[in-house]
Structures are given as C-alpha cells and as structure tokens.
Design a protein around this motif. Structure first.
Motif, PDB file in Angstrom:
ATOM      1  N   LEU A  47       0.838  -1.196   0.000  1.00 16.77           N
ATOM      2  CA  LEU A  47       0.000   0.000   0.000  1.00 16.77           C
ATOM      3  C   LEU A  47       0.871   1.243   0.000  1.00 16.77           C
ATOM      4  N   PRO A  48       0.384   2.348  -0.550  1.00 21.45           N
ATOM      5  CA  PRO A  48       1.132   3.608  -0.466  1.00 21.45           C
ATOM      6  C   PRO A  48       1.371   3.990   0.991  1.00 21.45           C
ATOM      7  N   LEU A  49       2.570   4.438   1.297  1.00 24.55           N
ATOM      8  CA  LEU A  49       2.930   4.765   2.679  1.00 24.55           C
ATOM      9  C   LEU A  49       1.981   5.780   3.283  1.00 24.55           C
ATOM     10  N   ASN A  50       1.619   6.806   2.519  1.00 25.18           N
ATOM     11  CA  ASN A  50       0.779   7.867   3.081  1.00 25.18           C
ATOM     12  C   ASN A  50      -0.669   7.457   3.277  1.00 25.18           C
ATOM     13  N   GLU A  51      -1.029   6.226   2.861  1.00 19.32           N
ATOM     14  CA  GLU A  51      -2.381   5.735   3.110  1.00 19.32           C
ATOM     15  C   GLU A  51      -2.512   5.043   4.461  1.00 19.32           C
ATOM     16  N   ILE A  52      -1.402   4.558   4.989  1.00 20.72           N
ATOM     17  CA  ILE A  52      -1.478   3.808   6.247  1.00 20.72           C
ATOM     18  C   ILE A  52      -0.919   4.579   7.432  1.00 20.72           C
ATOM     19  N   VAL A  53      -0.097   5.595   7.175  1.00 22.18           N
ATOM     20  CA  VAL A  53       0.507   6.341   8.276  1.00 22.18           C
ATOM     21  C   VAL A  53       0.846   7.741   7.787  1.00 22.18           C
ATOM     22  N   GLN A  54       0.781   8.691   8.697  1.00 22.83           N
ATOM     23  CA  GLN A  54       1.117  10.074   8.397  1.00 22.83           C
ATOM     24  C   GLN A  54       2.316  10.497   9.245  1.00 22.83           C
ATOM     25  N   PRO A  55       3.143  11.410   8.718  1.00 29.20           N
ATOM     26  CA  PRO A  55       4.300  11.858   9.506  1.00 29.20           C
ATOM     27  C   PRO A  55       3.882  12.737  10.680  1.00 29.20           C
ATOM     28  N   ASP A  56       4.840  12.969  11.553  1.00 32.48           N
ATOM     29  CA  ASP A  56       4.662  13.875  12.703  1.00 32.48           C
ATOM     30  C   ASP A  56       3.640  13.371  13.709  1.00 32.48           C
ATOM     31  N   GLY A  57       3.502  12.081  13.825  1.00 31.91           N
ATOM     32  CA  GLY A  57       2.583  11.513  14.805  1.00 31.91           C
ATOM     33  C   GLY A  57       2.801  10.023  14.943  1.00 31.91           C
ATOM     34  N   VAL A  70       6.694   3.825  -1.678  1.00 31.84           N
ATOM     35  CA  VAL A  70       6.774   5.287  -1.615  1.00 31.84           C
ATOM     36  C   VAL A  70       7.853   5.754  -2.584  1.00 31.84           C
ATOM     37  N   ASP A  71       7.608   6.877  -3.203  1.00 29.80           N
ATOM     38  CA  ASP A  71       8.595   7.492  -4.098  1.00 29.80           C
ATOM     39  C   ASP A  71       9.351   8.576  -3.345  1.00 29.80           C
ATOM     40  N   PHE A  99      15.883   8.878   3.898  1.00 30.70           N
ATOM     41  CA  PHE A  99      15.068   8.936   2.682  1.00 30.70           C
ATOM     42  C   PHE A  99      14.066  10.075   2.817  1.00 30.70           C
ATOM     43  N   ILE A 100      13.908  10.854   1.744  1.00 33.82           N
ATOM     44  CA  ILE A 100      12.916  11.931   1.716  1.00 33.82           C
ATOM     45  C   ILE A 100      11.874  11.581   0.664  1.00 33.82           C
ATOM     46  N   THR A 101      10.628  11.501   1.091  1.00 35.98           N
ATOM     47  CA  THR A 101       9.558  11.143   0.161  1.00 35.98           C
ATOM     48  C   THR A 101       9.295  12.298  -0.799  1.00 35.98           C
ATOM     49  N   SER A 102       8.576  11.993  -1.884  1.00 34.73           N
ATOM     50  CA  SER A 102       8.254  13.023  -2.872  1.00 34.73           C
ATOM     51  C   SER A 102       7.378  14.120  -2.283  1.00 34.73           C
ATOM     52  N   GLU A 103       6.703  13.833  -1.132  1.00 28.30           N
ATOM     53  CA  GLU A 103       5.902  14.857  -0.446  1.00 28.30           C
ATOM     54  C   GLU A 103       6.742  15.702   0.506  1.00 28.30           C
ATOM     55  N   GLN A 128      27.230   6.151   0.347  1.00 32.52           N
ATOM     56  CA  GLN A 128      27.428   7.573   0.594  1.00 32.52           C
ATOM     57  C   GLN A 128      27.745   8.360  -0.674  1.00 32.52           C
ATOM     58  N   VAL A 129      28.005   7.647  -1.749  1.00 32.28           N
ATOM     59  CA  VAL A 129      28.214   8.296  -3.044  1.00 32.28           C
ATOM     60  C   VAL A 129      26.962   8.047  -3.862  1.00 32.28           C
ATOM     61  N   GLY A 130      26.049   9.010  -3.886  1.00 29.14           N
ATOM     62  CA  GLY A 130      24.775   8.829  -4.576  1.00 29.14           C
ATOM     63  C   GLY A 130      24.397  10.047  -5.380  1.00 29.14           C
ATOM     64  N   THR A 131      23.334   9.887  -6.167  1.00 29.48           N
ATOM     65  CA  THR A 131      22.805  10.995  -6.964  1.00 29.48           C
ATOM     66  C   THR A 131      21.355  11.230  -6.592  1.00 29.48           C
ATOM     67  N   ALA A 132      20.903  12.457  -6.791  1.00 27.27           N
ATOM     68  CA  ALA A 132      19.528  12.827  -6.427  1.00 27.27           C
ATOM     69  C   ALA A 132      18.565  12.387  -7.529  1.00 27.27           C
ATOM     70  N   VAL A 133      18.347  11.094  -7.607  1.00 28.95           N
ATOM     71  CA  VAL A 133      17.429  10.526  -8.596  1.00 28.95           C
ATOM     72  C   VAL A 133      16.242   9.932  -7.854  1.00 28.95           C
ATOM     73  N   GLU A 134      15.039  10.261  -8.292  1.00 21.43           N
ATOM     74  CA  GLU A 134      13.845   9.741  -7.625  1.00 21.43           C
ATOM     75  C   GLU A 134      13.743   8.240  -7.834  1.00 21.43           C
ATOM     76  N   VAL A 135      13.460   7.529  -6.772  1.00 20.43           N
ATOM     77  CA  VAL A 135      13.335   6.070  -6.825  1.00 20.43           C
ATOM     78  C   VAL A 135      12.025   5.663  -6.169  1.00 20.43           C
ATOM     79  N   THR A 136      11.604   4.444  -6.462  1.00 21.31           N
ATOM     80  CA  THR A 136      10.427   3.864  -5.805  1.00 21.31           C
ATOM     81  C   THR A 136      10.906   2.833  -4.795  1.00 21.31           C
ATOM     82  N   LEU A 137      10.546   3.043  -3.563  1.00 19.90           N
ATOM     83  CA  LEU A 137      10.982   2.167  -2.470  1.00 19.90           C
ATOM     84  C   LEU A 137       9.841   1.263  -2.045  1.00 19.90           C
ATOM     85  N   ASN A 138      10.126  -0.025  -1.918  1.00 21.54           N
ATOM     86  CA  ASN A 138       9.159  -1.002  -1.412  1.00 21.54           C
ATOM     87  C   ASN A 138       9.755  -1.688  -0.183  1.00 21.54           C
ATOM     88  N   GLY A 139       8.950  -1.828   0.841  1.00 17.69           N
ATOM     89  CA  GLY A 139       9.444  -2.483   2.050  1.00 17.69           C
ATOM     90  C   GLY A 139       8.368  -2.571   3.109  1.00 17.69           C
TER      91      GLY A 139
END
Length: 256
Positions: A47-57, A70-71, A99-103, A128-139
């Motif tokens: 499921l999309p991360l933001n459907e089951i849980v919200q940040p700051d709580g 989550v992307d 990880f920083i989500t697209s939101e 530690q050597v990475g590029t700022a490329v948007e990815v889709t994370l599953n876990g």
C-alpha cells in the motif's frame, strides 16, 4: 415471613439489582473476549505509505508490519550503522539510510544486513556516493524504536536501535521538517548487504484480565444483593421471635 408483601417487593428489587449487575458483568466479559480476538489484516498487500501512516505523529497499530511503497530520494552521506541486529538468528549490523519522500517527509530506511562491522562500513561507503534521482521504495513499515544508551565498554556513538528521535539529530540539513515515527525495512538489499529478514508480523492478542476481574466483581455484587435480602429477612424473623419471647415472658400465665 418471606411471603409478606413487603419482603416479596424487596426480593423483586434485589433480583432486579442482581440482574443489572449480571448484565454489567456480561458486558465486561465480552470486552475481555473481544480484546483477545485476532483481527486478520493483509500486511503483505503493498500500500502507499501515506495511506497507512502520516508523519509527525505516532502510527496506528494497524500500520506496524504493513508492506508499503513510496517514491522519493536518498540523502547520500546520512547512512548509519545499527549494531546487534539479528538476521536469521545471527547477530550483525544494519545499514540505515535517510530517505525523503516526494511529499517532503523524512523517514529512515534499513537497507540491508552485514555479519560484521567491516562489511557494513564498506557497504555504507558505497551508499554515501549517490545521486539525487527519484526512486520507488518497497518495504515493510515498522514502528519506531526507542533510543538506547550503549552498554558499558562500547563506543558511546554506537546505535543499537532504529530511533528516528536520535537519527534526526545527525541527519544533515534536517531542522523541523516532517518525519515519520517509524522506519522501512527495504525489500531489496543494497550492494554488499544481505536482505533483512522481515517475516509477516504475528498478531499478538491477549485476554484483558482487568475486564475479567471486573466481570467477577459484578458477579459478586449480584450475589451480595440476593444475600442482603436473605439476611434482612432472617434478621426480621429473629427480631419477631425475640419480641414474641419477651411478650410471652411478661404475661401473668408465664409468672411462677
């Protein structure tokens, strides 16, 4: 004595009170049984991360163990080692990334497991050597762990829990942005690491013994209501017998 209207009315009242107590006891017992029922949920449906849980709580219990997607973007250079992590019964190290989500919300991600610190550090250097490329994370989403102080004789900076409350203090550029009070165990392992063992969570359902205790209390109260009526009737009988005996002792026929 028991058939007198007064005592019959009091018996009806006592039985009504006892019935009320019995209903309350039944309600408490049903609550105890309900708390022990395992509610099946599909944790393996992604499921999309933001459907089951919200940040700051704090997350709901239903979110813990749920497979999510989550992307977003990896923050290279914020990788941390987490010691004393079991994988298939063997103790080792996790490499945890930022990880920083697209939101725009921040979350920790366990990238994989290594059997020793040297292997974990080598994998961390590669990440530690990475590029700022948007990815889709599953876990699998897991509720945050509490920070722990290192044991005696160990590195004071070594971490043994995935605690966002501690990680945000060492993530670069983090100020007061939104953060999830939990982390994701990546379904895939980063290069040089093994996939983290993340089994389907077991549903822990325990009988609420406090409700059972309350149910027993109401049962005792119900029995006491009937016993009180019986005791009042018995006292009334004994009092009448005593008054009758005194009255009989005071008549002329009873004198010597």
């Amino acid at each position: 004595m028991m058939l007198r209207p007064r005592w019959v009315a009091m018996l009806v009242l006592a039985l009504a009170i006892a019935a009320g107590f019995a209903l309350l006891g039944q309600w408490q017992l049903s609550r105890a049984i309900e708390s022990g029922v395992v509610v099946e949920r599909s944790t393996e449906k992604v499921l999309p991360l933001n459907e089951i849980v919200q940040p700051d709580g704090p997350p709901y219990d239903s979110a813990n163990g749920q497979m999510v997607t989550v992307d977003g973007f990896w923050v290279a250079g914020d990788e941390q080692l987490i010691a004393d992590r079991l994988n298939g019964g063997e103790s080792g190290y996790w490499v945890v990334s930022h990880f920083i989500t697209s939101e725009g919300a921040h979350i920790a991600v366990a990238r994989g497991w290594a059997p020793d610190k040297k292997s974990a550090e080598a994998a961390r250097e590669n990440l530690q050597v990475g590029t700022a490329v948007e990815v889709t994370l599953n876990g699998r989403f897991v509720a945050a762990e509490a920070p722990e102080l290192p044991k005696d004789g160990r590195d004071s900076h070594e971490m043994t829990t995935v605690a966002p409350a501690a990680l945000i203090n060492i993530w670069k550029g983090f100020t007061d942005q939104s953060v999830y009070f939990g982390y994701i165990v990546d379904a895939k392992a980063a290069p040089g690491l093994a996939v983290i063992d993340s089994p389907v969570p077991l549903e822990d359902a325990a009988l609420n013994w406090l409700n059972v205790f309350y149910a027993l209390e109401w049962a005792v109260f119900a029995g006491f209501a009937v016993f009180l009526w019986f005791r009042l009737v018995k006292d009334a009988v004994e009092r009448e017998e005593e008054e009758a005996a005194i009255a009989a002792a005071g008549t002329p026929d009873a004198l010597p």
